[in-house]
Design an enzyme around this catalytic site. Structure first.
Site, PDB file in Angstrom:
ATOM      1  N   LYS A  63       0.840  -1.204   0.000  1.00 25.97           N
ATOM      2  CA  LYS A  63       0.000   0.000   0.000  1.00 25.97           C
ATOM      3  C   LYS A  63       0.873   1.252   0.000  1.00 25.97           C
ATOM      4  CE  LYS A  63      -3.936   1.782   2.740  1.00 25.97           C
ATOM      5  NZ  LYS A  63      -4.776   1.472   3.928  1.00 25.97           N
ATOM      6  N   SER A 139      -9.526   1.565   3.030  1.00 28.32           N
ATOM      7  CA  SER A 139      -8.668   2.450   2.243  1.00 28.32           C
ATOM      8  C   SER A 139      -7.625   1.692   1.419  1.00 28.32           C
ATOM      9  CB  SER A 139      -7.966   3.430   3.183  1.00 28.32           C
ATOM     10  OG  SER A 139      -7.065   2.747   4.066  1.00 28.32           O
ATOM     11  N   SER A 163     -10.001  -1.089   6.806  1.00 30.90           N
ATOM     12  CA  SER A 163      -9.350  -0.817   5.520  1.00 30.90           C
ATOM     13  C   SER A 163      -8.675  -2.011   4.864  1.00 30.90           C
ATOM     14  CB  SER A 163      -8.340   0.324   5.681  1.00 30.90           C
ATOM     15  OG  SER A 163      -9.008   1.538   5.892  1.00 30.90           O
TER      16      SER A 163
END
Length: 433
Positions: A63, A139, A163
């Site tokens: 990420k 996210s 997330s």
């Protein structure tokens, strides 16, 4: 014969190019040449009979909030683009490199990790792996898409209110949120100091378990599924089951029926009083918003126009809370965690839908603030409970659902990570039988 790592990498790179040309923007950075060198090294090790870890040769993604030495970490924002590059890899990234993984790139995310939807106005929005017109969940948006579409075997993500588990549920893969303090968070741009967790999205519970051991710097272990017969699973009926899409309800009920048939002891449990006390305590501002306001205080107003307006709005809610509000909330959370532990003393795991809705259309949520806030609240609702009450949790795809994926979430008390993974492995097997 196992597929050579270089071949797997080239297939992933081709998939990334196809995805980008299709407008998905799943990756914000691709390490083409470095990844090829890492893949070739992994193949050479394999020829020599050397294996650094069970993850050796895996093509993975990370990420875009994890530090990589020599690069600026943007965390899905335009504000951080001019910041100094990282001096070292985040400990999690370093551990994955030592384990022999091939990092193909950094994945797209909600700005500053502050949304369960996955829309990003700066880098673009990855389309859902099941339907590119729909949101990926956030996210860790690109992480979920990269795993589900097959461009990564594992995506390293973070989870503050869901997330990891939300994009896993909406894209149809597995997402594991470990206990908050299990994995080091250094070198990962924070959203909430108290609630952030680091963990994997992958294609199976076994891959999540293998990754978790590397991230936690533990010895590899054999994931033996727990016996389903006699497993005590509790369903927290009430507000966490409201506003549920019929397809989600059918998927969850069908999953529960399979587990009951396999001998699991499924019962209802009420945690409504604890959830109401939590809601009352956070009436002025959510825990995450208050901590986010502190993290972003240096540029909150000077760079206001550079924020995603919806992210800015949530942070400003937290900025209105005072020190006394925060201290009272911290103490109330501690009390609620202890009371929840007592409530779940005779339960092996809570089970519930990961999200009460499936992935909405991107256009609808970009076009309407009302629809965005409604969807964001719903997808975060069930998962956030795990972060506030310091649970570990995992989302597994429900079996035999038509159309868009539906997530089945299991959650257990802090520190029971390996036990939860063993239970999840058994549930996953039952779903596939």
């Amino acid at each position: 014969m196992p597929t050579p790592v270089r071949d797997a990498l080239e297939k992933a790179l081709a998939g990334i190019n196809d995805s980008a040309s299709d407008g998905r923007v799943t990756f914000t950075k691709v390490y083409t040449e470095r990844a090829r060198a890492e893949a070739d090294a992994a193949d050479q090790r394999a020829k020599a009979g050397v294996r650094l870890s069970p993850l050796d040769g895996w093509v993975i993604s990370i990420k875009d909030l994890f530090d990589v030495a020599g690069e600026t970490t943007t965390a899905g924002s335009s504000i951080l683009r001019g910041h100094a590059p990282a001096l070292a890899d985040a400990p999690t990234v370093a551990r994955l490199r030592r384990a022999g993984t091939v990092i193909v790139g950094k994945t797209n995310m909600s700005e500053f990790a502050f949304s369960g939807i996955g829309i990003n106005p700066h880098f673009g929005t990855p389309g859902n792996a099941a339907d590119k017109s729909r949101v990926p969940g956030g996210s860790s948006a690109g992480a979920g898409v990269s795993v589900a579409e097959g461009t990564s075997r594992m995506g390293l993500g973070s989870d503050t209110g869901g997330s990891i588990r939300i994009p896993a549920a909406l894209n149809g893969c597995v997402g594991f949120k470990p206990t908050e303090n299990r994995i080091p968070k250094d070198g990962a741009f924070p959203l909430s100091y108290a609630l952030d967790s680091i963990g994997p999205l992958a294609r199976s519970v076994a891959d999540c378990a293998a990754t978790d051991a590397v991230l936690a710097n533990e010895e590899p272990w054999t994931l033996t599924p727990a016996p389903l017969n006699g497993l005590r699973l509790a369903i927290p009926r009430g507000r966490l089951f409201s506003q549920m899409e019929p397809e989600v309800e059918r998927g969850f009920d069908g999953s529960v029926a399979r587990l009951t048939k396999a001998g699991a002891l499924v019962s209802d449990i009420s945690i409504e009083d604890l959830l109401q006390e939590l809601a009352d305590a956070m009436a002025k501002a959510p825990f995450v918003a208050i901590e986010a306001a502190a993290i972003h205080a240096d540029w909150l107003e000077d760079r206001a126009r550079d924020f995603d307006p919806r992210v800015l709005a949530r942070i400003r809610v937290g900025a209105k809370a005072g020190a006394a509000d925060y201290i009272r909330l911290v103490n109330k959370r501690k009390e609620l965690i202890l009371r929840m532990r007592d409530r779940l003393a005779d339960v092996d795991a809570l089970i519930l839908p990961t999200t009460p809705i499936r992935a909405p259309k991107i256009f609808d949520l970009i076009s309407s603030d009302d629809q965005f806030w409604a969807a964001n609240g719903l997808v975060l609702r069930n998962t956030t409970v795990g972060n506030i009450f310091d649970f570990c949790g995992i989302s597994i795809p429900c079996p035999q659902t038509k159309g868009l994926p539906v997530g089945f979430m299991m959650t257990a008390l802090a520190g029971q990570d390996r036990r939860l993974l063993r239970m999840a492995a058994a549930v996953e097997a039952a779903f596939k039988s």
